[in-house]
Design an enzyme around this catalytic site. Structure first.
Site, short mmCIF file in Angstrom:
data_model
loop_
_atom_site.label_atom_id
_atom_site.label_comp_id
_atom_site.label_asym_id
_atom_site.label_seq_id
_atom_site.Cartn_x
_atom_site.Cartn_y
_atom_site.Cartn_z
N HIS A 88 0.80 -1.21 0.00
CA HIS A 88 0.00 0.00 0.00
C HIS A 88 0.85 1.28 0.00
O HIS A 88 0.33 2.37 0.19
CB HIS A 88 -1.05 0.01 1.13
CG HIS A 88 -0.52 -0.18 2.52
ND1 HIS A 88 -1.15 -1.01 3.43
CD2 HIS A 88 0.54 0.35 3.19
CE1 HIS A 88 -0.49 -0.99 4.59
NE2 HIS A 88 0.52 -0.15 4.46
N HIS B 32 -6.03 2.07 2.41
CA HIS B 32 -5.09 1.09 2.99
C HIS B 32 -5.38 0.82 4.45
O HIS B 32 -4.74 -0.04 5.06
CB HIS B 32 -3.66 1.58 2.83
CG HIS B 32 -3.18 2.54 3.89
ND1 HIS B 32 -3.88 3.66 4.25
CD2 HIS B 32 -2.05 2.53 4.65
CE1 HIS B 32 -3.20 4.31 5.19
NE2 HIS B 32 -2.10 3.65 5.46
#
Length: 397
Positions: A270, A326
Site C-alpha cells: 500500500h 489502505h
C-alpha cells in the site's frame, strides 16, 4: 459512496472522503499535487490525512514521471493475511504465552535477527529467485551499500510505529493470521537518498512544494530510482513472506495436535508504484496509503489495534485507478494522541486484546484513528467485503 470531484489546477481531485473532514494541511497538499505538470489523475481515499509532500491515502497517476514522496519512505509497506483451519475453540484462555512466542520468533521495533533467516528452513517457503534477489543489491545506490548486512538481518522483522502482527477471528470464529510491515530501514534509506537527488534537479526548482520533486522518463536519475524502487518493493514483499512463514511455524508448534492448515496467503502493497494503462496511456501510478482494487483483487484494510480489519475484493473502479484505502487512517498526529490519552485509556480501548498497554504505544490508541466501519462504507463502489476480522492478539513494535 461515489466520489466528490473538486477542481484542481491540472486535474480534478476525486475524493472518496468527505471534503469537510479533510484538514486544511492535507487539502493544500492535494491541491499542490494537482499542479504537477505531469499529472493525469488524482484519487483520494477515505482514510486520507497529511503526509510528507503528498497525503497518505492518495493515488497519483502521472505520465513520464514519478514523485518519490508520493510513494512514501517505507517503500512497499503493506499487509499479509491468511485464514487457518483453527477456530476460537482451539485458543487457550490465556493468550499471553502465544503472544510471547510470536515476539520471540519475529523481532519487533529496531530488533533484528542475529543471523539472516534461511528461507529454506521455513515450511513450504518458495526459495526460487532468492539468490538472484540479493545479487541485485549490488546494483542499488552506492550510499546504502554498507547497509547490506543490516538489510539481510532485518529481513523477516516487524519494525515499529503502526506495524503489527495479529491473531484474529472472523465472524465465523475462524482464526486468521495477519501482519503489516514494509521494507524496513533499507527502503527508508533508498527513499531518502532519491528524494534528495530529485530535489536538486533543475526541472523541480519551480514546484509549489520541494517535497513533490519528481524524476522524469529517459533520464539516468529516473532509471536509478526505478531500479532501487522495484528492488525495495520486492524486499518488502519478501519481508512479509518471511514473517508469515515464521508466524505459521509458531502456530504449527503451539497447536501441534490440531494439525493446522493454511489457505493461500493474501498480500498487498500500500506504498508503491505500478505501471498501469488507462484510457490508452501508460501511466506510473503511485499509491501512498492505498491498495490496488482491480476487479477480483483481494486486499486487506486494517483498522486500529482495538477495532478490527477487513478482507476485501476489488470492484475494478477505473475512476479511482482501481484503488481503495489502505486502512482506517489517522485522525490525529502521534504527538496529539500522546497528549490527549493515557495508558488507562489504552487499556480501556484495547480491552479483550492481548497486547502492549504501555506508554510506548499510546500513539497507536484506537481513538487516534478514523472509524474503520465508516471508511469501509465510503468506498462501497471500490471494494466488497469478504470477511470482517477482530484481533485477539496484537503484537506491536
Amino acid at each position: 459512496m461515489s466520489y466528490v470531484e473538486l477542481p484542481g489546477a491540472k486535474v480534478p481531485i476525486r475524493m472518496w472522503a468527505d471534503p469537510a473532514s479533510v484538514d486544511d494541511g492535507a487539502m493544500q497538499q492535494l491541491r499542490n499535487v494537482a499542479t504537477l505538470p505531469w499529472i493525469k489523475g488524482l484519487a483520494v481515499m477515505p482514510d486520507v490525512h497529511y503526509g510528507k509532500g503528498a497525503t497518505v491515502g492518495s493515488v497519483i497517476a502521472m505520465h513520464g514521471a514519478v514523485c518519490p514522496a508520493a510513494v512514501g519512505v517505507d517503500i512497499g509497506c503493506g499487509m499479509s493475511a491468511v485464514k487457518t483451519s483453527l477456530t476460537a475453540n482451539h485458543l487457550p484462555g490465556d493468550l499471553s504465552r502465544l503472544r510471547s512466542k510470536i515476539e520471540q520468533a519475529i523481532p519487533v521495533g529496531r530488533g533484528m535477527h542475529d543471523d539472516p533467516v534461511d528461507p529454506g528452513r521455513l515450511h513450504g517457503f518458495p526459495t526460487a529467485g532468492w539468490d538472484d534477489f540479493w545479487g541485485r543489491f549490488d546494483g542499488v545506490a552506492d550510499s546504502v551499500k554498507f547497509r547490506q548486512g543490516r538489510a539481510t538481518k532485518q529481513m523477516g522483522t516487524l519494525g515499529g510505529g503502526n506495524h503489527f502482527v495479529e491473531f484474529c477471528l472472523d465472524e465465523s470464529d475462524s482464526v486468521w493470521l495477519m501482519l503489516h510491515s514494509g521494507s524496513r530501514n533499507i527502503g527508508k534509506e533508498l527513499a531518502e537518498h532519491h528524494i534528495g537527488v530529485a530535489q536538486k534537479l533543475s526541472h523541480n526548482q519551480g514546484l509549489v512544494d520541494r517535497d513533490l520533486a519528481v524524476f522524469v522518463s529517459d533520464t539516468p536519475q529516473m532509471a536509478a530510482y526505478r531500479n532501487d524502487l522495484f528492488w525495495a518493493q520486492e524486499y518488502a514483499k519478501h519481508n512479509r513472506a518471511i514473517m508469515m512463514g515464521l508466524f505459521q511455524d509458531v502456530v504449527r508448534k503451539e497447536f501441534k495436535k490440531a494439525k493446522v492448515t493454511f489457505d493461500q496467503v493474501i498480500s498487498c502493497h500500500h506504498n508503491y508504484v505500478a505501471e498501469e494503462r488507462y484510457d490508452g496511456m501508460d501511466l506510473l501510478v503511485t499509491r501512498k496509503g492505498a491498495i490496488r482494487a482491480g476487479s477480483g483483487d483481494y486486499g486487506i484494510i486494517p483498522g486500529s489495534m482495538g477495532t478490527g480489519s477487513y478482507i476485501v475484493k476489488g470492484l475494478g473502479n477505473a475512476a479511482s485507478f482501481n484503488s481503495a484505502s489502505h486502512g482506517a487512517g489517522r485522525k490525529m498526529s502521534r504527538s496529539a494522541a500522546k497528549r490527549q490519552f493515557s495508558t488507562r485509556d489504552l487499556e480501556e480501548q484495547t480491552r479483550g486484546v492481548e497486547c502492549r498497554k504501555d506508554s510506548g504505544v499510546v500513539d497507536e490508541i484506537p481513538a487516534a484513528y478514523k472509524p474503520i466501519e465508516k471508511v469501509i462504507d465510503q468506498q462501497r463502489d471500490l471494494v466488497e467485503v469478504v470477511a470482517k476480522l477482530k484481533q485477539v492478539i496484537c503484537v506491536k513494535g
